[in-house]
Design a protein around this motif. Sequence first.
Motif, short mmCIF file in Angstrom:
data_model
loop_
_atom_site.label_atom_id
_atom_site.label_comp_id
_atom_site.label_asym_id
_atom_site.label_seq_id
_atom_site.Cartn_x
_atom_site.Cartn_y
_atom_site.Cartn_z
N GLU A 160 7.75 50.91 18.34
CA GLU A 160 6.69 50.39 17.48
C GLU A 160 5.32 50.74 18.07
O GLU A 160 5.04 50.45 19.23
CB GLU A 160 6.80 48.87 17.35
N SER A 161 4.46 51.35 17.24
CA SER A 161 3.06 51.54 17.63
C SER A 161 2.21 50.74 16.66
O SER A 161 2.38 50.86 15.44
CB SER A 161 2.67 53.02 17.57
N LYS A 162 1.32 49.93 17.20
CA LYS A 162 0.43 49.18 16.31
C LYS A 162 -0.76 50.04 15.92
O LYS A 162 -1.35 49.86 14.86
CB LYS A 162 -0.01 47.88 16.99
N LYS A 163 -1.11 51.02 16.78
CA LYS A 163 -2.23 51.91 16.48
C LYS A 163 -1.84 52.99 15.48
O LYS A 163 -2.65 53.43 14.68
CB LYS A 163 -2.67 52.60 17.78
N PHE A 164 -0.60 53.47 15.59
CA PHE A 164 -0.15 54.57 14.73
C PHE A 164 1.15 54.16 14.03
O PHE A 164 2.22 54.74 14.29
CB PHE A 164 0.07 55.84 15.57
N PRO A 165 1.05 53.15 13.16
CA PRO A 165 2.28 52.57 12.58
C PRO A 165 3.07 53.53 11.69
O PRO A 165 4.26 53.31 11.47
CB PRO A 165 1.76 51.37 11.77
#
Length: 522
Positions: A160-165
């Motif tokens: 999971e990336s919160k910056k690059f969802p």
Amino acid sequence: MKHIIPAVSGGVRMGEGHCTLPHQLGAELDGFAPWCVSAFAQRTGCEIIEGQFLTLERDAALPQEGYRLTVTQEGISVAAATERGVIWALTTAAELAEDGVLPCCTIKDAPKYPHRGVLMDCARHFFPASEVKKVIEESALAKLNVFHWHLVDDQGWRIESKKFPLLQETSGDYYTQEEIADVCAYAQERGVEVVPEIDMPGHVTSLLAAYPQYSCSGKKVHVAKGGGIFPIILCPGQDATFTFLEELLDELLPLFPGPRVHLGGDEAPKNEWKKCPHCRARMEQVGLDSYEALQGWFTGKVNDILKKHGKTAICWNESLRGGACPKDVQIEYWTLQHRDTMQPFAEQGGKWIYADMFECYLDYPYSMTPVKKLYDTVPHFGDQDVSEMDSLLGMEGCLWSEHITECGRVEELLFPRIYALAELCWSGKGDYEDFCQRLTATMSGANHSQIKYTLSDWWDPQGQERQKEAFGYLASIHSNMSDDVMEQTVEATDPGPEFGKAFMTKFFQPEDMSILMKGMGM
Ligand code: ACM
Ligand code: ZN
């Protein structure tokens, strides 16, 4: 006494009588971190309280990860230099305990290699965090200490990336950041370092399906299906690629508390780079004479990002081709056809890990890599046994998942084969018959009851049943790969004329050849 795997390397002395674990077990930690007794509590069902039934003692003279375990009728004492040493002592104690009763004994033990790994590919097919933890627990019981978590590939981005969802949204299944933290804490309690693999510059179709602007052409691609090598990779010619990678890694690296990160670097086809004006300009700008060197330069740039986070990089051995890879990365050696770059690196002191696909790849069925073949593995360069080389950190068993969809199949393939590797890495090779007897006893013990391991009649398959499984497996791989992916795969792996022959002779036997050729229409 019950025999454990890996075999004790430093000696066992039996005492008189038994030690019965109390439900509430008093422990004195002597400054060791409290988490190093957690797995023992979970495995034995004891509740740890303050007291002196279990006493830990810091002994800096013992080897890293080594321990002295003393079990008497009054309690258990452990001496170790590190938290990991305590954990391995208590792993042995938990393996020895039957219904909460241990035989009195003194054990001295320490591992041969510092890197004893298992790779699980959760990118090609996704396996839930509960299964990942099960594999970690079962590997830790064999005193394996590295969980190489292959998290991204052409077929899926699982972090999971919160910056690059868009990364995870484009791919589907993924681990949340909370799940990753939970898995890492679970591993730490078991003495296991989680090494996440974020493969680049190849094996990134899933990333580029979300953010196509970081490939050479910028063209839209779709998350890959099936196995093989896919042509579209990251463009090192454009500065924007590194700005993106730095932002992404700045977010993701802190999720993993361990000191190392695997940057992949395997199977990166250069077709797109060869057509790309940015890549050409980059090579001129930094003075590189080959596209393989451009990959080494790329690795150096990403290695700098890792260093900023205090992390060491591990790369697959193809990264060494072209001569521009930084010397401080560690190398995982899986393609013996690239020995020409691997051997000088190792001989000049570069740290490396042995994971030869012919011996250590555990997605291949038992008919291709039987337990005995794995147990007989000796790290080598050609005819030269290099198992005692100072620069060799250890070995890894690799379970790729292009063709594996079920948790049960993951377990059958890993267990008990990974125990053969564990013993090689801890105490070294012993007598195979003796190993098999201990393995049968170990796997049928209560600690392993949750695992769907392969039973002993299939550890070393023979005859027609072996042929049937092996050929069926190869045929299914070939039928699942499209012609263009197959062509790319052959080109990118650079197998050379000897490879096909080596493949056949490493995995098959003379009597297989005629039926194998017929099966492939030759
Ligand atoms: C690999 O098997 N591509 C490292
Ligand atoms: Zn490019």
